[in-house]
Scaffold this active site. Structure first.
Site, mmCIF file in Angstrom:
data_model
loop_
_atom_site.group_PDB
_atom_site.id
_atom_site.type_symbol
_atom_site.label_atom_id
_atom_site.label_comp_id
_atom_site.label_asym_id
_atom_site.label_seq_id
_atom_site.Cartn_x
_atom_site.Cartn_y
_atom_site.Cartn_z
ATOM 1 C CB SER A 56 -85.801 40.489 0.821
ATOM 2 O OG SER A 56 -85.027 39.599 -0.202
ATOM 3 C CG HIS A 57 -81.774 42.212 3.074
ATOM 4 N ND1 HIS A 57 -82.749 41.252 1.975
ATOM 5 C CD2 HIS A 57 -82.268 42.194 3.631
ATOM 6 C CE1 HIS A 57 -83.196 40.812 3.080
ATOM 7 N NE2 HIS A 57 -82.558 41.373 4.343
ATOM 8 C CG ASP A 197 -88.682 36.566 -0.147
ATOM 9 O OD1 ASP A 197 -88.836 37.403 -1.185
ATOM 10 O OD2 ASP A 197 -87.146 36.117 -0.637
ATOM 11 C CB SER A 316 -74.687 36.973 -8.390
ATOM 12 O OG SER A 316 -74.111 37.428 -7.009
HETATM 13 P P1 NDP Z 1 -81.722 33.386 -2.257
HETATM 14 O O1 NDP Z 1 -82.579 32.337 -1.980
HETATM 15 O O2 NDP Z 1 -82.918 33.817 -3.274
HETATM 16 O O3 NDP Z 1 -80.367 33.362 -3.257
HETATM 17 C C1 NDP Z 1 -79.684 32.938 -2.818
HETATM 18 C C2 NDP Z 1 -78.456 32.712 -3.669
HETATM 19 O O4 NDP Z 1 -78.454 32.086 -4.207
HETATM 20 C C3 NDP Z 1 -77.899 33.926 -4.517
HETATM 21 O O5 NDP Z 1 -76.459 34.308 -4.202
HETATM 22 C C4 NDP Z 1 -78.278 33.757 -5.894
HETATM 23 O O6 NDP Z 1 -77.987 34.398 -6.818
HETATM 24 C C5 NDP Z 1 -78.222 32.332 -6.263
HETATM 25 N N1 NDP Z 1 -79.354 31.417 -6.491
HETATM 26 C C6 NDP Z 1 -80.415 31.196 -6.787
HETATM 27 N N2 NDP Z 1 -81.093 30.479 -8.143
HETATM 28 C C7 NDP Z 1 -79.649 30.248 -8.019
HETATM 29 C C8 NDP Z 1 -79.993 29.138 -9.259
HETATM 30 N N3 NDP Z 1 -81.008 28.375 -9.665
HETATM 31 N N4 NDP Z 1 -78.461 28.891 -9.445
HETATM 32 C C9 NDP Z 1 -77.519 29.152 -8.888
HETATM 33 N N5 NDP Z 1 -76.793 30.379 -7.923
HETATM 34 C C10 NDP Z 1 -78.799 30.046 -7.661
HETATM 35 O O7 NDP Z 1 -81.141 34.398 -1.309
HETATM 36 P P2 NDP Z 1 -81.894 34.743 0.556
HETATM 37 O O8 NDP Z 1 -83.787 34.969 0.315
HETATM 38 O O9 NDP Z 1 -81.286 33.279 1.067
HETATM 39 O O10 NDP Z 1 -81.195 35.809 1.476
HETATM 40 C C11 NDP Z 1 -81.370 37.299 0.222
HETATM 41 C C12 NDP Z 1 -80.601 37.890 1.421
HETATM 42 O O11 NDP Z 1 -81.286 38.007 2.446
HETATM 43 C C13 NDP Z 1 -79.060 38.436 1.068
HETATM 44 O O12 NDP Z 1 -79.015 38.711 0.222
HETATM 45 C C14 NDP Z 1 -79.113 38.117 2.307
HETATM 46 O O13 NDP Z 1 -77.290 39.165 2.697
HETATM 47 C C15 NDP Z 1 -80.434 38.543 3.204
HETATM 48 N N6 NDP Z 1 -79.963 38.705 4.316
HETATM 49 C C16 NDP Z 1 -79.485 39.161 5.124
HETATM 50 C C17 NDP Z 1 -79.346 39.239 6.630
HETATM 51 C C18 NDP Z 1 -78.899 40.240 7.623
HETATM 52 O O14 NDP Z 1 -79.248 40.097 8.450
HETATM 53 N N7 NDP Z 1 -78.546 41.352 7.220
HETATM 54 C C19 NDP Z 1 -80.793 37.868 6.981
HETATM 55 C C20 NDP Z 1 -80.818 37.395 5.863
HETATM 56 C C21 NDP Z 1 -81.061 37.415 4.187
HETATM 57 P P3 NDP Z 1 -79.505 35.352 -7.756
HETATM 58 O O15 NDP Z 1 -79.197 36.665 -6.931
HETATM 59 O O16 NDP Z 1 -78.880 35.542 -8.288
HETATM 60 O O17 NDP Z 1 -80.496 34.766 -7.629
HETATM 61 O O1 PYC Z 2 -85.129 39.058 6.103
HETATM 62 O O2 PYC Z 2 -84.261 37.117 7.049
HETATM 63 C C1 PYC Z 2 -83.620 38.576 6.543
HETATM 64 C C2 PYC Z 2 -82.829 40.223 7.202
HETATM 65 C C3 PYC Z 2 -83.047 39.810 8.445
HETATM 66 C C4 PYC Z 2 -82.492 41.038 8.941
HETATM 67 C C5 PYC Z 2 -82.078 41.499 7.880
HETATM 68 N N1 PYC Z 2 -82.769 41.232 7.038
#
Ligand code: NDP
Ligand code: PYC
Length: 346
Positions: A56-57, A197, A316
Site C-alpha cells: 500500500s506504500h 489498501d 514489524s
Molecule cells: P496494518 O494494519 O497493516 O499494520 C499496523 C501495524 O500493526 C504494523 O506495525 C503491523 O506490523 C502490526 N501488526 C499487524 N498485525 C499484527 C499482529 N497480529 N501482531 C502484532 N502486530 C501486528 O497498517 P495500516 O493499514 O494501518 O497502515 C499501513 C501503513 O500505511 C503504515 O506504514 C502507515 O504509516 C501508512 N499510512 C500512511 C499515511 C500517510 O498519510 N502517509 C496514512 C495512513 C497510513 P507488520 O507490518 O509486521 O504486519
Molecule cells: O494509505 O491512507 C493512506 C495514505 C494516505 C496518504 C498516504 N497514504
C-alpha cells in the site's frame, strides 16, 4: 456457471529484483521531471515499502507522484529549508516537495537536539505526504533514539458516531531501539486500514472486509469504490477516533499546518497526494537515564520476551521477514501495475 466464475481473479504477478524496482521508480520520476534529490528520496521509501511487504506504500505510489505533479500539486524540484526554531524544535519547510526529502534534511539536527536535551521535535511543513512512517522511525532507532511520528492526510474518515469524513487516515508510528536486534516498531493508520489498501482492492476488483467503511448514504459497504466515495471508519471505534483527532491537532494547528479537511479542500478534486505537515518526536534514552540506561533498556527486553514468549508476535516482525525474503528473491507486483508504471515512461 460455477461459483468460482464470480470470484475476482488473482492478478498475474511479475517479479523484480530490488535493483530493478529502484531503477523503475527512479526512471519514472526523473522522466516526469522531478529533481534527482526528490526522485532519490521518494524511490528509497517506495522500494522499502515493496521490499517489506507493504504494497500500500510501495511502487504503486509512483503513479500518485506523477499524477500529483501533472495536477500542479507538488513542486518537482523543491529544496527543503531547515530552520533551528527553538532549543528542542527543528522546523523544515518542504516548500511543496515530498515529505521524504524534508525528513532527510531535518534528521541530523533533530538527532543532535534530542541528544542534547533528551527530547526534541521535528515539524515538517508544506509537504506532499504519502509515505509509510516506519521508514523514518527506523532511521531514528538506528541512531539509538526512541521515536514517535504522526501526520494528517485528506479527510476520508468519519468520526465514531458520525458518517461524514473529517479525519485523515492519520498514521501514528512508534519505534524503540534494541541492541543487536530489529527495533520494536509499530506503524498504523487510525482508520481501520490505510486508504492505499482500499485502493489496491479497487485496482484488483476485490471486495473489502466489513468494518472498513460506509457508502455515501452511510450504510456499511464491502465495495472499495463505494467506501472511497463514502467514508472510511476509524479502528477501535471512539478510541481510534480520539487518536485521529489528536493527530489532526498536534500535526496540524500545533505546527501551523493544514488539517485533513483543509488538505482535501486544497486538493480541489485533483485526487493528488495530501499536502500538510508532519510531527516527529525523538527521545534519547541515554540522556533520560545516564549511567542507568543499560539496566533499564534490559528491562524493556523482558517486556518483548514476555510478548513473544506466549506465541504473540511483535509488530514489524512480518515486515522484517518480508525484507529477508525480498533481499534474496526480489519482489512481486501485479502485471497491471507494472504496465501502468511502464506507460509513464512513454
Ligand atoms: P496494518 O494494519 O497493516 O499494520 C499496523 C501495524 O500493526 C504494523 O506495525 C503491523 O506490523 C502490526 N501488526 C499487524 N498485525 C499484527 C499482529 N497480529 N501482531 C502484532 N502486530 C501486528 O497498517 P495500516 O493499514 O494501518 O497502515 C499501513 C501503513 O500505511 C503504515 O506504514 C502507515 O504509516 C501508512 N499510512 C500512511 C499515511 C500517510 O498519510 N502517509 C496514512 C495512513 C497510513 P507488520 O507490518 O509486521 O504486519
Ligand atoms: O494509505 O491512507 C493512506 C495514505 C494516505 C496518504 C498516504 N497514504
Amino acid at each position: 456457471m460455477p461459483l468460482t466464475a464470480y470470484l475476482p481473479k488473482e492478478p498475474t504477478m511479475i517479479r523484480l529484483t530490488l535493483d530493478e524496482a529502484r531503477t523503475l521508480s527512479l526512471s519514472i520520476l526523473r522522466h516526469a521531471g522531478f529533481s534527482e534529490a526528490q526522485a532519490q528520496a521518494v524511490t528509497a521509501t517506495v522500494v522499502a515499502g515493496e521490499r517489506d511487504g507493504c504494497a500500500s506504500h510501495g511502487l504503486y505510489r509512483v503513479l500518485g507522484c506523477v499524477s500529483s505533479l501533472k495536477a500542479g500539486k507538488v513542486v518537482a524540484d523543491a529544496e527543503p529549508e531547515v530552520v533551528d526554531q527553538a532549543p528542542s524544535i527543528v522546523r523544515v519547510d518542504a516548500r511543496g516537495g515530498f515529505s521524504q526529502l524534508a525528513f532527510q534534511a531535518g534528521l541530523p539536527l533533530l538527532a543532535d537536539k534530542a541528544r542534547a536535551n533528551g527530547i526534541a521535535a521535528l515539524a515538517i511543513n508544506r509537504c506532499v505526504h504519502f509515505s509509510a512512517l516506519w521508514v523514518e522511525i527506523e532511521q531514528l532507532t538506528e541512531l539509538g533514539l526512541v521515536a514517535l511520528a504522526c501526520n494528517p492526510s485528506h479527510a476520508w474518515v468519519a468520526p465514531a458516531g458520525g458518517s461524514k469524513p473529517i479525519f485523515g487516515t492519520n498514521p501514528v508510528a512508534f519505534g524503540w531501539p534494541r541492541a543487536g536486534k530489529h527495533p520494536f516498531i509499530f506503524d498504523f493508520a487510525t482508520s481501520a486500514i490505510a486508504r492505499g489498501d482500499i485502493e489496491l482492492h479497487r485496482r484488483a476488483g476485490k471486495p473489502i472486509p466489513e468494518g472498513w467503511g460506509i457508502d455515501a448514504s452511510g450504510q456499511p459497504s464491502t465495495s472499495a469504490e463505494a467506501v472511497m466515495n463514502g467514508a472510511m471508519l476509524t479502528f477501535g471505534g471512539h478510541k481510534g477516533s480520539a487518536l485521529a483527532a489528536m493527530v489532526e491537532l498536534i500535526a496540524g494547528p500545533l505546527i501551523g499546518d493544514l488539517t485533513s479537511a483543509e488538505s482535501l479542500a486544497y486538493d480541489a478534486g485533483s485526487k493528488s497526494s495530501p499536502y500538510h505537515g508532519e510531527l516527529i518526536i525523538a527521545l534519547d534514552p541515554q540522556r533520560f537515564l545516564g549511567a542507568a540506561a543499560d539496566e533499564h533498556l534490559a528491562r524493556a527486553e523482558a517486556l518483548f520476551d514476555g510478548i513473544e514468549g506466549q506465541g504473540a508476535r511483535l509488530p514489524s516482525q512480518r515486515r522484517y521477514d518480508a525484507r529477508d525474503r525480498s533481499l534474496s528473491e526480489g519482489v512481486q507486483i501485479p502485471q497491471a501495475l507494472y504496465d501502468d508504471l511502464k506507460a509513464l515512461l512513454s
